[in-house]
Design a protein around this motif. Sequence first.
Motif, short mmCIF file in Angstrom:
data_model
loop_
_atom_site.label_atom_id
_atom_site.label_comp_id
_atom_site.label_asym_id
_atom_site.label_seq_id
_atom_site.Cartn_x
_atom_site.Cartn_y
_atom_site.Cartn_z
N TRP A 97 0.82 -1.21 0.00
CA TRP A 97 0.00 0.00 0.00
C TRP A 97 0.85 1.26 0.00
CZ3 TRP A 97 -4.46 -0.27 -1.92
CH2 TRP A 97 -5.28 -1.38 -1.72
N ASP A 98 2.00 1.24 0.64
CA ASP A 98 2.88 2.41 0.58
C ASP A 98 3.31 2.68 -0.85
OD1 ASP A 98 2.61 2.71 3.29
OD2 ASP A 98 4.61 1.92 3.79
N ALA A 99 3.65 1.61 -1.59
CA ALA A 99 4.03 1.78 -2.99
C ALA A 99 2.84 2.21 -3.84
CB ALA A 99 4.62 0.48 -3.53
N ALA A 100 1.66 1.63 -3.56
CA ALA A 100 0.47 1.98 -4.34
C ALA A 100 0.12 3.46 -4.17
CB ALA A 100 -0.70 1.10 -3.92
N VAL A 101 0.19 3.95 -2.93
CA VAL A 101 -0.15 5.34 -2.67
C VAL A 101 0.89 6.28 -3.29
CG1 VAL A 101 -0.43 7.06 -0.84
CG2 VAL A 101 -1.51 4.82 -0.62
N ALA A 102 2.16 5.86 -3.29
CA ALA A 102 3.19 6.68 -3.92
C ALA A 102 2.94 6.85 -5.42
CB ALA A 102 4.56 6.05 -3.69
N VAL A 103 2.42 5.81 -6.05
CA VAL A 103 2.13 5.86 -7.48
C VAL A 103 0.76 6.49 -7.76
CG1 VAL A 103 1.71 4.40 -9.52
CG2 VAL A 103 3.61 3.89 -7.98
N ASP A 104 -0.20 6.20 -6.88
CA ASP A 104 -1.59 6.62 -7.06
C ASP A 104 -2.16 7.04 -5.72
OD1 ASP A 104 -4.32 6.86 -7.58
OD2 ASP A 104 -4.66 4.70 -7.71
N PRO A 105 -2.11 8.33 -5.37
CA PRO A 105 -2.58 8.78 -4.05
C PRO A 105 -4.00 8.36 -3.71
CG PRO A 105 -1.33 10.52 -5.12
CD PRO A 105 -1.52 9.43 -6.15
N ARG A 115 9.12 -3.30 -6.70
CA ARG A 115 10.40 -3.96 -6.91
C ARG A 115 11.54 -3.11 -6.33
NH1 ARG A 115 11.51 -7.65 -11.04
NH2 ARG A 115 9.83 -6.79 -12.34
N ALA A 116 11.43 -1.79 -6.49
CA ALA A 116 12.47 -0.89 -6.01
C ALA A 116 12.45 -0.74 -4.49
CB ALA A 116 12.32 0.48 -6.67
N ALA A 117 11.27 -0.92 -3.88
CA ALA A 117 11.13 -0.65 -2.45
C ALA A 117 11.42 -1.86 -1.56
CB ALA A 117 9.72 -0.15 -2.17
#
Length: 264
Positions: free
Chosen positions: A152-160, A239-241
């Motif tokens: 979810w942290d990655a999802a929010v970074a890409v799509d708030p 993948r990066a995180a």
Amino acid sequence: MEERREVWTAGEAYERYMGRWSRLVAGEFVEWLGAEEGGRWLDAGCGTGALTAAVAVRGRARRVVGVDRSAGFVAAAREAAPAAAGFVVGDAGALPVREGAFDAVVGGLALNFLPRPGAAVAAWAGAVRPGGLVAAYVWDYAGGMAFLRCFWDAAVAVDPSAAALDEGRRFPLCRPEPLRVLWSGAGLADVVVAPIEVPTVFGGFPDFWEPFLDGQGPAPGYVAALDAGARDRLREALRAALPVGPDGAIALTARAWAVRGRRP
């Protein structure tokens, strides 16, 4: 397991996504309960039967019945059920059982997905004999369920806008105090809440990512709704995180909060 919004139906897909970790925490939960050998148990919201099996084998129950609203999950649970276990399709929030029929009612990872958890726990309390055990556990979506927290942290970074779907925000019962209040509010005594932590080790990034493509649960449901470009951006952000070891493995941990109490 039961779900209000997302679809929980495919046992095999659920096993890839969550079942392998559900089995680990189920075993630890049964050990934490320290229940006496034998007895009649009911697993409310049994999903694919991880907790039902743990109760039958590690809890040495005389008989345990798993109840779930998903016929697909019940079918998957029956395939690998121990001899002491049986399953029925039914509503974990409104159990079709007589008063005091069981020595214990337990629920694994289901509470957050019941539309009226307070009424459900009260029904569970009514289903056990006086002195009977009522217990459950839920993932710590807010912080301790690391692979979903990373997702979810990655999802929010890409799509708030994804923040509105984050289980850590949506499900208030993923913390200790709301669980304690829920159990006490159902009239249960000797209420205890404790953490249970298990390792979640992924063999590599495909092992981490591919279960999110099967549509079983809130996060996979979100992925299924993305277009191809957004899905690719999320995949690469993840993948990066993620912390990848020298051998390519991704070693994380998952914490659940467990709660138990007894009918006076």
